[in-house]
Design an enzyme around this catalytic site. Structure first.
Site, mmCIF file in Angstrom:
data_model
loop_
_atom_site.group_PDB
_atom_site.id
_atom_site.type_symbol
_atom_site.label_atom_id
_atom_site.label_comp_id
_atom_site.label_asym_id
_atom_site.label_seq_id
_atom_site.Cartn_x
_atom_site.Cartn_y
_atom_site.Cartn_z
ATOM 1 N N CYS A 23 0.813 -1.226 0.000
ATOM 2 C CA CYS A 23 0.000 0.000 0.000
ATOM 3 C C CYS A 23 0.843 1.271 0.000
ATOM 4 O O CYS A 23 0.313 2.371 -0.137
ATOM 5 C CB CYS A 23 -0.975 -0.006 1.178
ATOM 6 S SG CYS A 23 -2.064 -1.433 1.093
ATOM 7 N N HIS A 68 -11.047 11.146 -9.521
ATOM 8 C CA HIS A 68 -9.905 11.263 -10.442
ATOM 9 C C HIS A 68 -8.797 12.149 -9.867
ATOM 10 O O HIS A 68 -8.117 12.862 -10.610
ATOM 11 C CB HIS A 68 -10.341 11.732 -11.843
ATOM 12 C CG HIS A 68 -11.082 10.654 -12.564
ATOM 13 N ND1 HIS A 68 -12.418 10.429 -12.366
ATOM 14 C CD2 HIS A 68 -10.662 9.712 -13.435
ATOM 15 C CE1 HIS A 68 -12.785 9.403 -13.102
ATOM 16 N NE2 HIS A 68 -11.747 8.933 -13.756
ATOM 17 N N GLU A 126 -13.244 0.944 0.548
ATOM 18 C CA GLU A 126 -12.015 1.180 -0.216
ATOM 19 C C GLU A 126 -11.845 0.057 -1.245
ATOM 20 O O GLU A 126 -11.410 0.285 -2.366
ATOM 21 C CB GLU A 126 -10.821 1.209 0.728
ATOM 22 C CG GLU A 126 -9.568 1.728 0.086
ATOM 23 C CD GLU A 126 -8.511 2.083 1.104
ATOM 24 O OE1 GLU A 126 -7.962 1.154 1.728
ATOM 25 O OE2 GLU A 126 -8.220 3.276 1.266
#
Ligand SMILES: Nc1nc2c(c(=O)[nH]1)N=C([C@H](O)[C@H](O)COP(=O)(O)OP(=O)(O)OP(=O)(O)O)CN2
Ligand SMILES: [Zn+2]
EC number: 4.-.-.-
Length: 136
Positions: A23, A68, A126
């Site tokens: 991550c 985005h 997530e």
């Protein structure tokens, strides 16, 4: 008390710079956000808040920021990285974990809701199997 919930999605990249495993690399998620608002009584228009009004608030205060975008903690390492990336970057004081995103989103929404309607619950996915929640 009565509640309504609306679901939103946004596509966001991030990295958890202090993470011991994968991550810490730049990667993205298709986030799913469930926003629950409540009121003690139904209003004169037979709603607590119009879903369309709720959508406007979330689009303006949350989606516009994160969709985005690349979300990064403002630190030296990320500042260097960002110099090489032509991207919409949203800088945070903390690592962009699901916990910190919820904390930020909660403040944004609470600042935009007027009494008697209040934010009751946030659920942020997530991944398909990892999510965080906040509830009043
Ligand atoms: N408490 C938290 N732990 C982790 C967070 C977080 O926000 N809060 N975030 C991450 C990473 O962003 C990662 O992308 C998501 O983690 P994870 O569920 O481990 O993702 P995987 O797709 O790899 O899950 P698997 O079930 O192992 O396939 C890490 N931790
Ligand atoms: Zn991630």
């Amino acid at each position: 008390m009565i509640s309504i919930t609306k679901e939103f999605t946004f596509e966001t990249a991030h990295r958890i710079s202090n993470h011991p495993a994968a991550c810490r690399h730049l990667h993205g998620h298709s986030y799913r956000l469930l926003v629950t608002v409540s009121a003690e009584e139904i209003q004169e228009n037979d709603m607590i808040i119009d879903f369309k009004v709720l959508k406007q608030i979330i689009n303006e205060k949350v989606i516009k920021t994160f969709d985005h975008a690349l979300v990064l903690k403002r630190n030296e390492e990320n500042t260097k990285l960002a110099q090489h990336i032509d991207s919409k970057i949203f800088w945070m004081e903390y690592e962009p974990t699901v916990e910190r995103l919820i904390e930020y989103i909660k403040i944004q929404i609470e600042n935009s809701l007027a009494k008697p309607v209040f934010l009751k619950k946030l659920k942020l996915f997530e991944t398909a199997t990892s999510f965080g929640e906040w509830e009043k």
